[in-house]
Design an enzyme around this catalytic site. Sequence first.
Site, PDB file in Angstrom:
ATOM      1  N   GLN A 178       0.846  -1.204   0.000  1.00  0.00           N
ATOM      2  CA  GLN A 178       0.000   0.000   0.000  1.00  0.00           C
ATOM      3  C   GLN A 178       0.877   1.249   0.000  1.00  0.00           C
ATOM      4  O   GLN A 178       1.871   1.295   0.722  1.00  0.00           O
ATOM      5  CB  GLN A 178      -0.895   0.012   1.243  1.00  0.00           C
ATOM      6  CG  GLN A 178      -1.921  -1.103   1.249  1.00  0.00           C
ATOM      7  CD  GLN A 178      -3.120  -0.786   0.387  1.00  0.00           C
ATOM      8  OE1 GLN A 178      -3.226   0.296  -0.187  1.00  0.00           O
ATOM      9  NE2 GLN A 178      -4.027  -1.742   0.264  1.00  0.00           N
TER      10      GLN A 178
ATOM     11  N   TYR B 145      -9.446 -11.499  -1.656  1.00  0.00           N
ATOM     12  CA  TYR B 145      -8.622 -10.537  -2.400  1.00  0.00           C
ATOM     13  C   TYR B 145      -7.523 -10.011  -1.466  1.00  0.00           C
ATOM     14  O   TYR B 145      -7.373  -8.805  -1.290  1.00  0.00           O
ATOM     15  CB  TYR B 145      -9.464  -9.365  -2.917  1.00  0.00           C
ATOM     16  CG  TYR B 145     -10.697  -9.760  -3.705  1.00  0.00           C
ATOM     17  CD1 TYR B 145     -10.627  -9.926  -5.074  1.00  0.00           C
ATOM     18  CD2 TYR B 145     -11.927  -9.945  -3.075  1.00  0.00           C
ATOM     19  CE1 TYR B 145     -11.754 -10.270  -5.809  1.00  0.00           C
ATOM     20  CE2 TYR B 145     -13.058 -10.295  -3.801  1.00  0.00           C
ATOM     21  CZ  TYR B 145     -12.971 -10.453  -5.178  1.00  0.00           C
ATOM     22  OH  TYR B 145     -14.092 -10.780  -5.887  1.00  0.00           O
TER      23      TYR B 145
ATOM     24  N   GLU C 187      -6.048 -15.016  -2.952  1.00  0.00           N
ATOM     25  CA  GLU C 187      -5.572 -13.971  -3.861  1.00  0.00           C
ATOM     26  C   GLU C 187      -5.142 -14.634  -5.169  1.00  0.00           C
ATOM     27  O   GLU C 187      -4.597 -15.730  -5.173  1.00  0.00           O
ATOM     28  CB  GLU C 187      -4.402 -13.242  -3.172  1.00  0.00           C
ATOM     29  CG  GLU C 187      -3.399 -12.570  -4.052  1.00  0.00           C
ATOM     30  CD  GLU C 187      -3.953 -11.372  -4.784  1.00  0.00           C
ATOM     31  OE1 GLU C 187      -4.681 -10.568  -4.180  1.00  0.00           O
ATOM     32  OE2 GLU C 187      -3.671 -11.254  -5.992  1.00  0.00           O
TER      33      GLU C 187
ATOM     34  N   ASP D 265     -11.744  -7.129  -0.114  1.00  0.00           N
ATOM     35  CA  ASP D 265     -11.037  -5.913  -0.558  1.00  0.00           C
ATOM     36  C   ASP D 265     -10.763  -6.046  -2.050  1.00  0.00           C
ATOM     37  O   ASP D 265      -9.617  -6.198  -2.476  1.00  0.00           O
ATOM     38  CB  ASP D 265      -9.729  -5.751   0.245  1.00  0.00           C
ATOM     39  CG  ASP D 265      -8.986  -4.472  -0.084  1.00  0.00           C
ATOM     40  OD1 ASP D 265      -9.509  -3.633  -0.850  1.00  0.00           O
ATOM     41  OD2 ASP D 265      -7.858  -4.292   0.422  1.00  0.00           O
TER      42      ASP D 265
ATOM     43  N   CYS E 146     -12.261   0.332  -3.133  1.00  0.00           N
ATOM     44  CA  CYS E 146     -11.599   1.485  -3.740  1.00  0.00           C
ATOM     45  C   CYS E 146     -12.493   2.104  -4.810  1.00  0.00           C
ATOM     46  O   CYS E 146     -12.042   2.964  -5.559  1.00  0.00           O
ATOM     47  CB  CYS E 146     -10.245   1.093  -4.299  1.00  0.00           C
ATOM     48  SG  CYS E 146     -10.317  -0.313  -5.405  1.00  0.00           S
TER      49      CYS E 146
HETATM   50  N1  SAH Z   1      -6.051  -6.386   0.624  1.00  0.00           N
HETATM   51  C1  SAH Z   1      -4.831  -6.207  -0.100  1.00  0.00           C
HETATM   52  C2  SAH Z   1      -4.979  -5.566  -1.489  1.00  0.00           C
HETATM   53  C3  SAH Z   1      -6.220  -5.795  -2.218  1.00  0.00           C
HETATM   54  S1  SAH Z   1      -6.175  -5.125  -3.843  1.00  0.00           S
HETATM   55  C4  SAH Z   1      -3.908  -5.306   0.686  1.00  0.00           C
HETATM   56  O1  SAH Z   1      -4.366  -4.585   1.532  1.00  0.00           O
HETATM   57  O2  SAH Z   1      -2.718  -5.308   0.423  1.00  0.00           O
HETATM   58  C5  SAH Z   1      -7.144  -6.326  -4.681  1.00  0.00           C
HETATM   59  C6  SAH Z   1      -6.422  -7.652  -4.911  1.00  0.00           C
HETATM   60  O3  SAH Z   1      -7.337  -8.546  -5.544  1.00  0.00           O
HETATM   61  C7  SAH Z   1      -5.225  -7.568  -5.837  1.00  0.00           C
HETATM   62  O4  SAH Z   1      -4.116  -8.068  -5.131  1.00  0.00           O
HETATM   63  C8  SAH Z   1      -5.598  -8.487  -7.022  1.00  0.00           C
HETATM   64  O5  SAH Z   1      -4.492  -9.203  -7.509  1.00  0.00           O
HETATM   65  C9  SAH Z   1      -6.601  -9.419  -6.398  1.00  0.00           C
HETATM   66  N2  SAH Z   1      -7.594 -10.064  -7.277  1.00  0.00           N
HETATM   67  C10 SAH Z   1      -8.172  -9.597  -8.402  1.00  0.00           C
HETATM   68  N3  SAH Z   1      -9.125 -10.432  -8.849  1.00  0.00           N
HETATM   69  C11 SAH Z   1      -9.165 -11.483  -7.980  1.00  0.00           C
HETATM   70  C12 SAH Z   1      -9.965 -12.666  -7.888  1.00  0.00           C
HETATM   71  N4  SAH Z   1     -10.902 -12.938  -8.780  1.00  0.00           N
HETATM   72  N5  SAH Z   1      -9.746 -13.488  -6.837  1.00  0.00           N
HETATM   73  C13 SAH Z   1      -8.796 -13.219  -5.921  1.00  0.00           C
HETATM   74  N6  SAH Z   1      -8.023 -12.115  -5.957  1.00  0.00           N
HETATM   75  C14 SAH Z   1      -8.189 -11.259  -6.984  1.00  0.00           C
END
Ligand code: SAH
Length: 468
Positions: A293, A322, A343, A394, A421
């Site tokens: 982040q 996620y 993820e 997320d 977001c």
């Molecule tokens: N919570 C994390 C960041 C989330 S950003 C933190 O705080 O660091 C959203 C994330 O979702 C990204 O890392 C992206 O790679 C992932 N992502 C996207 N599509 C997805 C899916 N279908 N299943 C799982 N993860 C996914």
Amino acid sequence: MQKNDIYEIEIEDMSEDGSGIGHIDGMAVFVKDTAPGDVAEIKIIKVMKRYAYGRLMSLIRPSEDRVEPPCEVARQCGGCTLQHVNYGAQLRLKRNKVENCLRRIGGIENAADLCEEILGMEDNPFRFRNKMQFPIGRDKEGRPVLGFYAQRTHCVIPVTDCMTGHGVNRYIIEAVKEYINETGVSIYDEESGTGLLRHLITRTGFTTGELMVALVINGDDIPDRELLVRMLEEAVRGYGSDNLCLTSVMININKEKTNRIIGFESKRVFGRDYIYDYIGNVRFRISVESFFQVNPYQTGRLYRRALEYADLTGQETVWDMYCGIGTISLFLSEQAKKVYGVEIVPQAIEDARGNAELNRIKNTEFFVGKAEDVVTEIYSSGGDGSHADVVVVDPPRKGCDGKLLDTLIKMNPERIVYVSCDPATLARDIKILSESGGYKLKKYTVCDMFSHSGHCETVALLSRNEVR
Ligand code: SAH
């Protein structure tokens, strides 16, 4: 309404890319270079089906919220689309945007009452970014410049600093220019794909004071490594903070003709291959390629709020959908019995597992794959992880996958904490969870992670039952 028509308009809102928005006969009109509260004379330049574009002709009454952008290149850069609006008004705009989405798209009439005080930056809303990427180019006279790409182009607009990044960057940029001049090293040319230096990347651990400097190159090595390190060390001394230390100098190899900045291979030039930083009490190991982040102050506050909404006692099973590098999972793990994370990016899960180990956290388990597939399968199997007391999501801007929401509803967690977001997809997903699952929005907080940009981050608590 027709092209070239002249109107007087009041600007009410702001689009993500920094255009003011007003209305003429119910139709939205986007006008560049305006700010909410402005009353302006505009000329219509393009009429679409549902909206139009106007050009600012004159300001009849400038908004009280207008300020002189502190950064000289704010208008050209496109990173800080709200710098000409004072910070308090920026926060108001973001809060209103989320509230509007929840009301209009989510159908939540009392959205305003459920909103907690916005988490804006506490002191100075500048100097918050821990990672910067500057493309390297040459100006018309052939001198090396570092800067950013002008909007929608690949021309490098030179900067001496960026006010959203760490103050040391100014010194690092100078040092890299000097290094180029002394060694005569070539600079990458996008057209021909020749030349060596492509980008400068800096990453700073705001809590640890560890600094990483990386040069992305179109080749395998750089000339005179010692000179570069010496100049960077001098730059850090020049900045003059006892709390900052040049911990890592890296080269990253990217020989492809691509818009992707960072390549897949990095080599160490000096110090370590990585730096450490903290969010709360959790320590993270960050390499050139790692996702982390970018606003560490606000990330900590956002995740503390997520933790508060999760309302954990130590007995709960939690899913973090996620999960990225596991930031939220690790943050929650201290107060949960077990945290599962999922993820899609394998490298991120490797980082998540590494960071769990680094912090001696033993009650987390991470899965690689699409959340909608992995979790649906685990739920159907009925084994470990098929039940959750709390689910955190997320997702990226497009929001949660429909299949995941279905599974989530079947899993029937007591609380869902939604970190978002994009308020439009947040509102859409809340509507689905509410109509198909009976979950109600209980409260939410908007958090300003990217001051001066149009982005806004929200954390929302949903439950079928009463919450504390
Ligand atoms: N919570 C994390 C960041 C989330 S950003 C933190 O705080 O660091 C959203 C994330 O979702 C990204 O890392 C992206 O790679 C992932 N992502 C996207 N599509 C997805 C899916 N279908 N299943 C799982 N993860 C996914």
